[in-house]
Design an enzyme around this catalytic site. Structure first.
Site, PDB file in Angstrom:
ATOM      1  N   ASN A   1       8.737  -4.074   3.133  1.00 24.37           N
ATOM      2  CA  ASN A   1       7.366  -3.672   3.438  1.00 24.37           C
ATOM      3  C   ASN A   1       7.069  -3.799   4.931  1.00 24.37           C
ATOM      4  O   ASN A   1       6.457  -2.912   5.546  1.00 24.37           O
ATOM      5  CB  ASN A   1       6.395  -4.528   2.620  1.00 24.37           C
ATOM      6  CG  ASN A   1       4.958  -4.077   2.743  1.00 24.37           C
ATOM      7  OD1 ASN A   1       4.664  -2.953   3.126  1.00 24.37           O
ATOM      8  ND2 ASN A   1       4.039  -4.963   2.427  1.00 24.37           N
TER       9      ASN A   1
ATOM     10  N   HIS B   1       0.831  -1.197   0.000  1.00 25.55           N
ATOM     11  CA  HIS B   1       0.000   0.000   0.000  1.00 25.55           C
ATOM     12  C   HIS B   1       0.873   1.258   0.000  1.00 25.55           C
ATOM     13  O   HIS B   1       1.901   1.313   0.680  1.00 25.55           O
ATOM     14  CB  HIS B   1      -0.881   0.040   1.254  1.00 25.55           C
ATOM     15  CG  HIS B   1      -2.046  -0.895   1.212  1.00 25.55           C
ATOM     16  ND1 HIS B   1      -1.918  -2.250   1.393  1.00 25.55           N
ATOM     17  CD2 HIS B   1      -3.366  -0.659   1.018  1.00 25.55           C
ATOM     18  CE1 HIS B   1      -3.113  -2.817   1.318  1.00 25.55           C
ATOM     19  NE2 HIS B   1      -4.011  -1.870   1.084  1.00 25.55           N
TER      20      HIS B   1
END
Length: 266
Positions: A150, A119
C-alpha cells in the site's frame, strides 16, 4: 479516600466512553445533501461491465460492489488537474456505504487482520472538497492491502497517475482487486484479500483514445512501473471483467490486444 474513588470511577467512565465511541459510533452518511449524483459521472463508453449488477454512484466516484467478496470489483472516477490540491483534511471514520443494497463490509473486519484499509479511489485525489474526501472513506471503496504494498509500489503508481494528470490533463481511472475463488478472507464477514490489483488509466482524445492497464501482484516491489503493464485482453482474462463493454467491437479489436505506452512518460 473518597476523592480517590470518585476520580477512579470518572477515569473508568471516560475509558469506557471512548471505547464505546470508537467501536459503536459512526455517522450515517458522507453524502452531500445538496448534490444530485444521478447524472453520468463518467462517459459510459469507458465504464467496465458490472458482473454483479450492483453499480453505485456517489458524487465523485462510482463502483460495482461484489457482495460475495465484500468489496468493490472496480471503482471508477474522473481525475482532473483541479482535483490535485494539497488541502489539509481531517481523516473521517470508515463507514458502511448507505447506497450498497446489501451493506458494505464493516471496517472492524480489518482490525487485527494485519492488512491496511486500502483506498481504491485514493483520498489523496479528493482533497479539493470535504465531501469528496470523506466519500472515499466508505468501506465500499477499500480493500485489504499489505502495508508495504500500500505504501510502496501501489503508492508509486497513484503518484504517477497524478503526474500524468498534471501533464496530460483530465483522465479516467478504473481500479480494483482481482476477485476470484479461494482467496484469503478476514473478519467476521469474510472480506477477501486479492492476490493482485489492477489500475486502468484512460486519456480521451479527439486524435484517438489512449489508455494503460496495470496488473500488480499484492506484494511490495521495486520494479519499474512499466514492467506491470498488461493488455486489456489479458486483464479481462485475469479479472473476469469486460472493461470496455460499451465500445464498438472495432474499437475493442484495435486497442485491447496491444500495450501502447507511447506518450506516457514514466
Amino acid at each position: 479516600m473518597k476523592n480517590k474513588t470518585i476520580y477512579t470511577l470518572l477515569f473508568i467512565t471516560c475509558v469506557v466512553g471512548f471505547w464505546v465511541f470508537e467501536n459503536f459510533y459512526t455517522p450515517d452518511t458522507y453524502s452531500n445533501p445538496e448534490s444530485d449524483s444521478d447524472g453520468p459521472l463518467i462517459d459510459k463508453l469507458f465504464l467496465p461491465q458490472s458482473t454483479t449488477d450492483e453499480v453505485v454512484q456517489h458524487d465523485y466516484f462510482m463502483l460495482s460492489y461484489s457482495e460475495p467478496h465484500e468489496q468493490a470489483e472496480w471503482v471508477a472516477y474522473p481525475l482532473q488537474r483541479s482535483h490535485l490540491t494539497h488541502d489539509d483534511r481531517q481523516r473521517p471514520y470508515f463507514i458502511e456505504d448507505p447506497k450498497v443494497k446489501t451493506k458494505s463490509a464493516d471496517w472492524r473486519n480489518y482490525k487485527g487482520s494485519g492488512y491496511d484499509r486500502g483506498h481504491l479511489c485514493p483520498a489523496g485525489d479528493r482533497r479539493f472538497s470535504e465531501y469528496a474526501y470523506n466519500e472515499t472513506f466508505y468501506t465500499s471503496n477499500i480493500s485489504p492491502q499489505n502495508r508495504d504494498f500500500n505504501a510502496g509500489v501501489w503508492n508509486r503508481l497513484e503518484q504517477q497517475v497524478r503526474q500524468w494528470c498534471k501533464k496530460r490533463g483530465d483522465l479516467v481511472v478504473i481500479t480494483g482487486g482481482v476477485l476470484e475463488k479461494g482467496l484469503e478472507e478476514i473478519g467476521e464477514e469474510d472480506v477477501d484479500v486479492p492476490e493482485a490489483f489492477f489500475k486502468v488509466v484512460i486519456k480521451k482524445s479527439k486524435a484517438g483514445d489512449e489508455f494503460l492497464a496495470f496488473l500488480i501482484p499484492h506484494r511490495e516491489s521495486q520494479k519499474p512501473l512499466n514492467q506491470f503493464l498488461i493488455s486489456i485482453d489479458e486483464l479481462e482474462k485475469r479479472s473476469g471483467i469486460n472493461f470496455f463493454v460499451n465500445q464498438p467491437k472495432e474499437w475493442q479489436d484495435k486497442l485491447e490486444t496491444d500495450i501502447n505506452a507511447s506518450g506516457w512518460d514514466f
